[in-house]
Write a protein that holds these residues in place. Structure first.
Motif: not given
Ligand SMILES: [Zn+2]
Length: 334
Positions: A188-217
């Motif tokens: 979820t958090i890596l030094n120097r490289i950015t974790p790959n955020i990809t598309f998993w299907g429409f059932e998971y909605g806005d996964i990038l938004g989900t990832y950023i929310s996780t980081l901020l939490r």
């Protein structure tokens, strides 16, 4: 090779041959009973040797441990069958755990074919065998004990709480130890490289938004030691979170800037218009696997822009077409 990072918390690298990641950091929490091992490395002889050697240096055999899987990727789960076959408990989230077994059975990889068409990259001749995740997946399906966010796993003096870290994968989990302020964050958090955020299907909605929310939490948690699974240790995890969020916001605006007003694009036409850290002169020079990963990364960003009202999406005969409708990314994350 093996380092003690905190009382009874050890780490060693397991090699990932052929991967730009080079290695995965394995964490082991020692206990008088079963030690807890986090993640595994690929199902490959070299990874297996370094896992067994690392455990040996800690005076452990595979059967002396329980295994916790942070997420489904093969560099984290490839050797899970070796642990299960030795009689170890294997913990994972239900979502990613089921995918791990579907990867072993082959069913999981059907998604790849659908995505090639959605992204408009069918003609790029990308095969499942180009994907190291496929080549080095676990050998067979296993019994998994599903855990949920909030569940407690006791090991030694520690009470690890399962943390919801969805984003890098739909069912990514980690462990938080609140008394000692420890976080095992997987990819979820890596030094120097950015974790790959990809598309998993429409059932998971806005996964990038989900990832950023996780980081901020996570940013709001009281953590002193953040242990991640690739590259070097993170000293200031809040600063790294800020950098990761800023990276994705820049990327979103870069995509909007790359799309001409009134023009319609498939993912294959957007990816080559944005910058990548990979050394290739043009889209055609991207290795096949990287074309697939880059397309998935582009898609997760464009799909987020659909959710924020910046881009409109249309599905025509199984391929997605995108048009810019608002050129400025304005969502306030902080
Ligand atoms: Zn991963």
């Amino acid at each position: 090779m093996v380092t003690e990072l905190y009382k009874n918390v050890y780490s060693f690298p397991v090699v990932l041959p052929d991967s730009p990641l080079k290695a995965i950091n394995i964490y082991v929490i020692k206990d008088k009973e079963k030690a807890l091992v986090l993640d595994t490395g690929y199902n490959m002889e070299e990874s297996k040797e370094s896992m067994i050697q690392g455990l040996k240096e800690l005076g452990l055999k595979v059967e002396d441990t329980s295994l916790f899987l942070t997420h489904l990727h093969s560099d984290h789960t490839g050797l899970a069958a070796m642990f299960a076959d030795a009689g170890c408990d294997v913990y994972a989230s239900k979502l990613d755990g089921e995918s791990v077994n579907n990867m072993a059975k082959g069913k999981y990889w059907n998604l790849m074919g659908e995505l090639l068409q959605l992204f408009g990259i069918s003609e790029d001749e990308i095969n499942v065998t180009d994907n190291p995740g496929y080549l080095y997946r676990l050998s067979h399906a296993i019994d998994i004990k599903y855990v949920e966010p909030g569940d407690i796993i006791k090991t030694g003096d520690y009470e690890f709480e399962v943390a919801d870290l969805k984003g890098h994968t739909p069912g990514h989990i980690g462990l938080i130890e609140k008394n000692h302020k420890l976080l095992f964050c997987g990819d979820t958090i890596l030094n120097r490289i950015t974790p790959n955020i990809t598309f998993w299907g429409f059932e998971y909605g806005d996964i990038l938004g989900t990832y950023i929310s996780t980081l901020l939490r996570l940013r709001g948690e009281d953590i002193e030691h953040c242990f991640s699974t690739h590259r070097s240790m993170i000293t200031d995890y809040r600063k790294r979170i800020d950098e990761l969020v800023a990276h994705h916001i820049d990327r979103l605006q870069e995509i909007l800037d790359a799309m001409e007003e009134g023009e319609e694009y498939v993912i294959r036409e957007i990816s080559p218009r944005i910058s990548w850290r990979i050394k290739a002169d043009s889209w055609d020079d991207f290795p096949a696997a990287q074309k697939f990963f880059a397309s998935g990364e582009t898609m997760s960003h464009v799909e987020h822009l659909v959710f924020t009202g910046n881009v409109k999406r249309e599905n025509r005969n199984g391929t997605l077409y995108f048009k810019k409708v608002n050129p400025k990314y304005e969502k306030e994350w902080f």
